[in-house]
Scaffold this motif. Structure first.
Motif, mmCIF file in Angstrom:
data_model
loop_
_atom_site.group_PDB
_atom_site.id
_atom_site.type_symbol
_atom_site.label_atom_id
_atom_site.label_comp_id
_atom_site.label_asym_id
_atom_site.label_seq_id
_atom_site.Cartn_x
_atom_site.Cartn_y
_atom_site.Cartn_z
ATOM 1 N N GLU A 143 16.923 -18.914 14.371
ATOM 2 C CA GLU A 143 15.874 -17.890 14.364
ATOM 3 C C GLU A 143 14.489 -18.520 14.442
ATOM 4 O O GLU A 143 13.620 -18.057 15.207
ATOM 5 C CB GLU A 143 16.004 -17.046 13.090
ATOM 6 C CG GLU A 143 14.929 -16.005 12.915
ATOM 7 C CD GLU A 143 15.046 -15.288 11.589
ATOM 8 O OE1 GLU A 143 14.066 -14.639 11.187
ATOM 9 O OE2 GLU A 143 16.123 -15.377 10.951
ATOM 10 N N PHE A 144 14.288 -19.577 13.690
ATOM 11 C CA PHE A 144 12.986 -20.246 13.727
ATOM 12 C C PHE A 144 12.751 -20.915 15.086
ATOM 13 O O PHE A 144 11.612 -20.972 15.567
ATOM 14 C CB PHE A 144 12.901 -21.288 12.608
ATOM 15 C CG PHE A 144 12.886 -20.662 11.234
ATOM 16 C CD1 PHE A 144 12.200 -19.487 10.988
ATOM 17 C CD2 PHE A 144 13.555 -21.265 10.173
ATOM 18 C CE1 PHE A 144 12.183 -18.914 9.715
ATOM 19 C CE2 PHE A 144 13.545 -20.705 8.916
ATOM 20 C CZ PHE A 144 12.862 -19.525 8.682
ATOM 21 N N GLY A 145 13.825 -21.441 15.687
ATOM 22 C CA GLY A 145 13.679 -22.046 17.000
ATOM 23 C C GLY A 145 13.254 -21.026 18.047
ATOM 24 O O GLY A 145 12.419 -21.322 18.923
ATOM 25 N N VAL A 146 13.805 -19.802 17.954
ATOM 26 C CA VAL A 146 13.415 -18.745 18.888
ATOM 27 C C VAL A 146 11.952 -18.380 18.706
ATOM 28 O O VAL A 146 11.211 -18.168 19.680
ATOM 29 C CB VAL A 146 14.329 -17.519 18.700
ATOM 30 C CG1 VAL A 146 13.816 -16.335 19.518
ATOM 31 C CG2 VAL A 146 15.762 -17.839 19.077
ATOM 32 N N LEU A 147 11.500 -18.301 17.460
ATOM 33 C CA LEU A 147 10.093 -17.996 17.201
ATOM 34 C C LEU A 147 9.189 -19.090 17.782
ATOM 35 O O LEU A 147 8.107 -18.800 18.315
ATOM 36 C CB LEU A 147 9.859 -17.855 15.693
ATOM 37 C CG LEU A 147 10.475 -16.629 15.028
ATOM 38 C CD1 LEU A 147 10.253 -16.680 13.530
ATOM 39 C CD2 LEU A 147 9.885 -15.338 15.602
ATOM 40 N N ARG A 148 9.618 -20.319 17.695
ATOM 41 C CA ARG A 148 8.804 -21.407 18.243
ATOM 42 C C ARG A 148 8.750 -21.342 19.766
ATOM 43 O O ARG A 148 7.726 -21.641 20.372
ATOM 44 C CB ARG A 148 9.354 -22.751 17.776
ATOM 45 C CG ARG A 148 9.195 -22.994 16.264
ATOM 46 C CD ARG A 148 9.765 -24.333 15.871
ATOM 47 N NE ARG A 148 9.040 -25.422 16.529
ATOM 48 C CZ ARG A 148 9.458 -26.686 16.548
ATOM 49 N NH1 ARG A 148 10.602 -27.002 15.969
ATOM 50 N NH2 ARG A 148 8.739 -27.620 17.151
#
Length: 272
Positions: free
Chosen positions: A173-178
């Motif tokens: 999820e954090f990778g997608v936000l980045r």
């Protein structure tokens, strides 16, 4: 107060008359177990007394055994009335509590002239016994402090690992936000918000459990163990200090794990 720690079990007021069974004078010193009221009815008579005051929690003590069971009320009498009704002598006692740094030997020396003319008066100095009990109590206290410190460090490590697991479980999820262009500053702000949320939830649960456990222990001490005085005060300062430590620990743990994610490759983070 009844034997179970409850009140208003007996409706008596100052000025009321009560009738008590007392030993006959002819049997005072000849019948064993007379004050246990286990002898025949021929050794007792009834006598009427007037109530002068009602005490919520009686802490009076004497060496005579009068009555038994939780249904027995405690009755205090003057020395003369206790001796004439029950044949009990040396009923009165006076306890003197000194200040923390007072000299007990000097206090005994100063009090001794006042008791010199009293027959059968004994002055006991328990300062040495009190100091010994305090020393033993402090040893037990240090032991429990050590256990508490070990539990605290274990809980701190567990909270840190739990926060790290929460962040690593959401790395996709954090990778997608980045990849969508979230800035480092906004990413850190998001992590701080989550850390504060976890810390406040943990602190609220801790305070609720503290209140619940205190109420349960208070009921056990008062109605089962029958403590005379049960403190109901909650140590708010340590509770708020622990809440602050919980919140800071969760926030720092989340920030530390988030910092590791910022140094990783985005492509590696979004791989399924």
């Amino acid at each position: 107060m009844g034997g179970g720690g409850y009140y208003d079990g007996i409706r008596l007021h100052p000025g009321d008359k009560i009738t008590l069974k007392v030993p006959k004078h002819s049997s005072l010193h000849s019948v064993p177990d007379l004050l246990k009221f286990q002898s025949g009815s021929s050794h007792y008579t009834e006598k009427e007394f007037t109530i002068a005051a009602v005490i919520s929690r009686c802490v009076g003590e004497n060496d005579a055994f009068i009555g038994s069971g939780t249904s027995t009320a405690s009755i205090l009498m003057p020395q003369q009335l206790m001796e004439s009704s029950f044949g009990i002598q040396d009923y009165q006692n006076v306890n003197i509590s000194l200040s923390k740094h007072a000299d007990s030997a000097a206090a005994v020396k100063a009090l001794r002239p006042y008791f010199s003319g009293l027959r059968k008066c004994v002055l006991h100095d328990y300062s040495g016994s009190i100091q010994e009990k305090q020393r033993l109590l402090m040893q037990k206290t240090y032991f429990f402090y050590g256990i508490a410190a070990i539990l605290f460090l274990t809980s701190l490590l567990h909270a840190t690992n739990s926060m790290k697991h929460q962040i690593l479980a959401r790395r996709y999820e954090f990778g997608v936000l980045r990849t969508m262009g979230i800035t480092r500053q906004n990413f850190r702000r998001m992590l701080v918000t989550q850390g504060l949320f976890y810390g406040l939830c943990a602190s609220g649960s801790m305070l609720l459990l503290t209140l619940l456990c205190q109420r349960i222990l208070e009921g056990i001490l008062q109605h089962v163990v029958r403590y005379i005085i049960v403190s109901q005060a909650i140590p708010w300062i340590p509770c708020f200090a622990m809440a602050a430590i919980n919140t800071a620990t969760c926030t720092l743990a989340v920030m530390a794990c988030g910092k590791e994610l910022l140094h990783e490759n985005i492509i590696e983070e979004i791989k399924l």
